[in-house]
Motif scaffolding. Sequence first.
Motif, PDB file in Angstrom:
ATOM      1  N   ASN A  61       0.832  -1.210   0.000  1.00  0.00           N
ATOM      2  CA  ASN A  61       0.000   0.000   0.000  1.00  0.00           C
ATOM      3  C   ASN A  61       0.864   1.256   0.000  1.00  0.00           C
ATOM      4  O   ASN A  61       0.550   2.247  -0.675  1.00  0.00           O
ATOM      5  CB  ASN A  61      -0.927   0.004   1.214  1.00  0.00           C
ATOM      6  N   GLN A  62       1.976   1.237   0.755  1.00  0.00           N
ATOM      7  CA  GLN A  62       2.870   2.394   0.807  1.00  0.00           C
ATOM      8  C   GLN A  62       3.566   2.613  -0.532  1.00  0.00           C
ATOM      9  O   GLN A  62       3.703   3.751  -0.995  1.00  0.00           O
ATOM     10  CB  GLN A  62       3.893   2.200   1.933  1.00  0.00           C
ATOM     11  N   LEU A  63       4.003   1.529  -1.160  1.00  0.00           N
ATOM     12  CA  LEU A  63       4.652   1.646  -2.472  1.00  0.00           C
ATOM     13  C   LEU A  63       3.669   2.119  -3.536  1.00  0.00           C
ATOM     14  O   LEU A  63       4.020   2.910  -4.416  1.00  0.00           O
ATOM     15  CB  LEU A  63       5.254   0.294  -2.873  1.00  0.00           C
ATOM     16  N   GLU A  64       2.425   1.645  -3.430  1.00  0.00           N
ATOM     17  CA  GLU A  64       1.397   2.059  -4.393  1.00  0.00           C
ATOM     18  C   GLU A  64       1.068   3.535  -4.217  1.00  0.00           C
ATOM     19  O   GLU A  64       0.914   4.276  -5.189  1.00  0.00           O
ATOM     20  CB  GLU A  64       0.152   1.196  -4.213  1.00  0.00           C
ATOM     21  N   LYS A  65       0.994   3.979  -2.962  1.00  0.00           N
ATOM     22  CA  LYS A  65       0.702   5.383  -2.683  1.00  0.00           C
ATOM     23  C   LYS A  65       1.815   6.288  -3.202  1.00  0.00           C
ATOM     24  O   LYS A  65       1.568   7.408  -3.659  1.00  0.00           O
ATOM     25  CB  LYS A  65       0.523   5.572  -1.175  1.00  0.00           C
ATOM     26  N   ALA A  66       3.057   5.792  -3.156  1.00  0.00           N
ATOM     27  CA  ALA A  66       4.193   6.570  -3.645  1.00  0.00           C
ATOM     28  C   ALA A  66       4.286   6.558  -5.165  1.00  0.00           C
ATOM     29  O   ALA A  66       5.104   7.275  -5.745  1.00  0.00           O
ATOM     30  CB  ALA A  66       5.489   6.030  -3.042  1.00  0.00           C
ATOM     31  N   GLY A  67       3.465   5.741  -5.829  1.00  0.00           N
ATOM     32  CA  GLY A  67       3.476   5.684  -7.283  1.00  0.00           C
ATOM     33  C   GLY A  67       4.521   4.755  -7.863  1.00  0.00           C
ATOM     34  O   GLY A  67       4.771   4.770  -9.067  1.00  0.00           O
ATOM     35  N   LEU A  68       5.132   3.909  -7.012  1.00  0.00           N
ATOM     36  CA  LEU A  68       6.211   3.037  -7.471  1.00  0.00           C
ATOM     37  C   LEU A  68       5.704   1.703  -8.013  1.00  0.00           C
ATOM     38  O   LEU A  68       6.413   1.028  -8.756  1.00  0.00           O
ATOM     39  CB  LEU A  68       7.197   2.785  -6.330  1.00  0.00           C
ATOM     40  N   ILE A  69       4.503   1.296  -7.607  1.00  0.00           N
ATOM     41  CA  ILE A  69       3.897   0.078  -8.138  1.00  0.00           C
ATOM     42  C   ILE A  69       2.413   0.343  -8.360  1.00  0.00           C
ATOM     43  O   ILE A  69       1.869   1.347  -7.894  1.00  0.00           O
ATOM     44  CB  ILE A  69       4.065  -1.136  -7.188  1.00  0.00           C
ATOM     45  N   PHE A  70       1.747  -0.565  -9.070  1.00  0.00           N
ATOM     46  CA  PHE A  70       0.295  -0.524  -9.150  1.00  0.00           C
ATOM     47  C   PHE A  70      -0.228  -1.940  -9.009  1.00  0.00           C
ATOM     48  O   PHE A  70       0.489  -2.919  -9.273  1.00  0.00           O
ATOM     49  CB  PHE A  70      -0.203   0.141 -10.441  1.00  0.00           C
ATOM     50  N   CYS A  71      -1.467  -2.069  -8.539  1.00  0.00           N
ATOM     51  CA  CYS A  71      -2.043  -3.376  -8.237  1.00  0.00           C
ATOM     52  C   CYS A  71      -3.402  -3.526  -8.902  1.00  0.00           C
ATOM     53  O   CYS A  71      -4.129  -2.548  -9.090  1.00  0.00           O
ATOM     54  CB  CYS A  71      -2.191  -3.574  -6.726  1.00  0.00           C
ATOM     55  N   ARG A  72      -3.728  -4.764  -9.232  1.00  0.00           N
ATOM     56  CA  ARG A  72      -5.023  -5.102  -9.800  1.00  0.00           C
ATOM     57  C   ARG A  72      -5.560  -6.337  -9.083  1.00  0.00           C
ATOM     58  O   ARG A  72      -4.793  -7.222  -8.695  1.00  0.00           O
ATOM     59  CB  ARG A  72      -4.907  -5.401 -11.302  1.00  0.00           C
ATOM     60  N   LEU A  73      -6.874  -6.395  -8.906  1.00  0.00           N
ATOM     61  CA  LEU A  73      -7.486  -7.581  -8.317  1.00  0.00           C
ATOM     62  C   LEU A  73      -7.791  -8.588  -9.411  1.00  0.00           C
ATOM     63  O   LEU A  73      -8.358  -8.239 -10.448  1.00  0.00           O
ATOM     64  CB  LEU A  73      -8.766  -7.216  -7.570  1.00  0.00           C
ATOM     65  N   GLN A  74      -7.414  -9.840  -9.170  1.00  0.00           N
ATOM     66  CA  GLN A  74      -7.633 -10.916 -10.134  1.00  0.00           C
ATOM     67  C   GLN A  74      -8.442 -12.015  -9.465  1.00  0.00           C
ATOM     68  O   GLN A  74      -8.099 -12.475  -8.375  1.00  0.00           O
ATOM     69  CB  GLN A  74      -6.282 -11.460 -10.614  1.00  0.00           C
ATOM     70  N   LYS A  75      -9.526 -12.419 -10.108  1.00  0.00           N
ATOM     71  CA  LYS A  75     -10.400 -13.427  -9.516  1.00  0.00           C
ATOM     72  C   LYS A  75      -9.688 -14.770  -9.448  1.00  0.00           C
ATOM     73  O   LYS A  75      -8.959 -15.153 -10.359  1.00  0.00           O
ATOM     74  CB  LYS A  75     -11.688 -13.554 -10.328  1.00  0.00           C
ATOM     75  N   SER A  76      -9.895 -15.470  -8.327  1.00  0.00           N
ATOM     76  CA  SER A  76      -9.319 -16.797  -8.151  1.00  0.00           C
ATOM     77  C   SER A  76     -10.377 -17.711  -7.553  1.00  0.00           C
ATOM     78  O   SER A  76     -11.494 -17.286  -7.250  1.00  0.00           O
ATOM     79  CB  SER A  76      -8.096 -16.736  -7.230  1.00  0.00           C
ATOM     80  N   SER A  77     -10.029 -18.970  -7.346  1.00  0.00           N
ATOM     81  CA  SER A  77     -10.986 -19.937  -6.799  1.00  0.00           C
ATOM     82  C   SER A  77     -11.388 -19.599  -5.372  1.00  0.00           C
ATOM     83  O   SER A  77     -12.435 -20.013  -4.892  1.00  0.00           O
ATOM     84  CB  SER A  77     -10.387 -21.347  -6.843  1.00  0.00           C
ATOM     85  N   LYS A  78     -10.552 -18.814  -4.651  1.00  0.00           N
ATOM     86  CA  LYS A  78     -10.831 -18.462  -3.258  1.00  0.00           C
ATOM     87  C   LYS A  78     -11.261 -17.010  -3.097  1.00  0.00           C
ATOM     88  O   LYS A  78     -11.260 -16.483  -1.993  1.00  0.00           O
ATOM     89  CB  LYS A  78      -9.594 -18.735  -2.400  1.00  0.00           C
ATOM     90  N   GLY A  79     -11.594 -16.355  -4.193  1.00  0.00           N
ATOM     91  CA  GLY A  79     -12.013 -14.956  -4.113  1.00  0.00           C
ATOM     92  C   GLY A  79     -11.231 -14.105  -5.088  1.00  0.00           C
ATOM     93  O   GLY A  79     -11.311 -14.300  -6.303  1.00  0.00           O
ATOM     94  N   TYR A  80     -10.439 -13.164  -4.557  1.00  0.00           N
ATOM     95  CA  TYR A  80      -9.642 -12.277  -5.392  1.00  0.00           C
ATOM     96  C   TYR A  80      -8.210 -12.219  -4.878  1.00  0.00           C
ATOM     97  O   TYR A  80      -7.972 -12.220  -3.667  1.00  0.00           O
ATOM     98  CB  TYR A  80     -10.226 -10.860  -5.410  1.00  0.00           C
ATOM     99  N   ASN A  81      -7.255 -12.205  -5.804  1.00  0.00           N
ATOM    100  CA  ASN A  81      -5.851 -12.002  -5.470  1.00  0.00           C
ATOM    101  C   ASN A  81      -5.432 -10.605  -5.897  1.00  0.00           C
ATOM    102  O   ASN A  81      -5.828 -10.129  -6.970  1.00  0.00           O
ATOM    103  CB  ASN A  81      -4.958 -13.020  -6.195  1.00  0.00           C
ATOM    104  N   LYS A  82      -4.642  -9.947  -5.071  1.00  0.00           N
ATOM    105  CA  LYS A  82      -4.101  -8.641  -5.419  1.00  0.00           C
ATOM    106  C   LYS A  82      -2.781  -8.857  -6.142  1.00  0.00           C
ATOM    107  O   LYS A  82      -1.808  -9.318  -5.549  1.00  0.00           O
ATOM    108  CB  LYS A  82      -3.898  -7.794  -4.156  1.00  0.00           C
ATOM    109  N   ILE A  83      -2.752  -8.558  -7.445  1.00  0.00           N
ATOM    110  CA  ILE A  83      -1.558  -8.763  -8.259  1.00  0.00           C
ATOM    111  C   ILE A  83      -0.811  -7.436  -8.366  1.00  0.00           C
ATOM    112  O   ILE A  83      -1.379  -6.416  -8.767  1.00  0.00           O
ATOM    113  CB  ILE A  83      -1.914  -9.276  -9.670  1.00  0.00           C
TER     114      ILE A  83
END
Length: 318
Positions: A61-83
């Motif tokens: 979350n800190q890296l995403e807030k700083a703009g260094l990474i971005f994340c997407r939710l991907q559906k899986s058999s157990k719900g969603y994975n944050k990629i």
Amino acid sequence: MQLGNEEIYKVPRAKNELVLRALSNSARYNILQQLSQGPMNISELARAINISQPTVTTYVNQLEKAGLIFCRLQKSSKGYNKICHTTYRGVSLFWETDSAETIEDEYNIDLPVGHYSSIDCVAPSFLATQAGIIASSEDFSRFFHPIRMQAELLLMTEGNVHYLFPYNIPDTHKILYLEVSAEICVALDRADCCADVSLTINNHRFAVHRMTTAVNKKSSNHLLEWYPKDLATTGQLYVWRVEADRSTLNDIPAGNMTLADLNLQPMQPIEISFEVKSPGKPPGGMIIFGKSFGQYNQDIRLTVVHEREAHRDEDRTR
């Protein structure tokens, strides 16, 4: 703008401190190194750098807030994975700022679960501290006793609870988004239980979300003698976000609410309400965890990210 990992990130001066802070921690830097090899989810990152998943989530979350990474939710058999993905190959920082540059600020307020303005719930429901239950539906008047301010866990089988968050951002600032986050879960730790949860902000409601019982990690709560053995001890961090043109729950569309609908006014509190209904038998109920319980070190948090104009003279006098 997210360009994959092919460009150098020219960091806006307003984000210099965020980026420097993000890069100052070796574990966060290791996450960037891992992601430079390709996208990974939270559990993969935790294994790769040998730290816990909740800690990785915080760092991501800190890296995403700083703009260094971005994340997407991907559906899986157990719900969603944050990629997670790297955003750029490297960064470039500059100290000077243009007079027309804007500064992005973050306004955060945490309220403990017992600091509600009103509550209405059915039995069984209770408030608790680490020492034990301090209010229960057996004597509803206890929910309004001053001791409730010490509570760090709220269980409601059905009902609603309302919180008032102070708000003092000038109306000359541009609001980018508003978030409410809390660690919650289905109260009964049984596979056949569920609960319908909805969040309301200033009388505007997100889409109802059905929570189901997941396989939860056991926290230190289960070592407390008074803690009921059939209750969940950890939850999931739910993040409700409202932007200029959409509203989401954990990055999934969750209704048609927009920032304009909220009618945010300086010096006027923001009302946040949780409502739970338990459609199954036995009723699942909901737990809201505070700092001393669960797996996330936070209470109910309001975050408002806003933008204001920066002036060269102002920046030089900081």
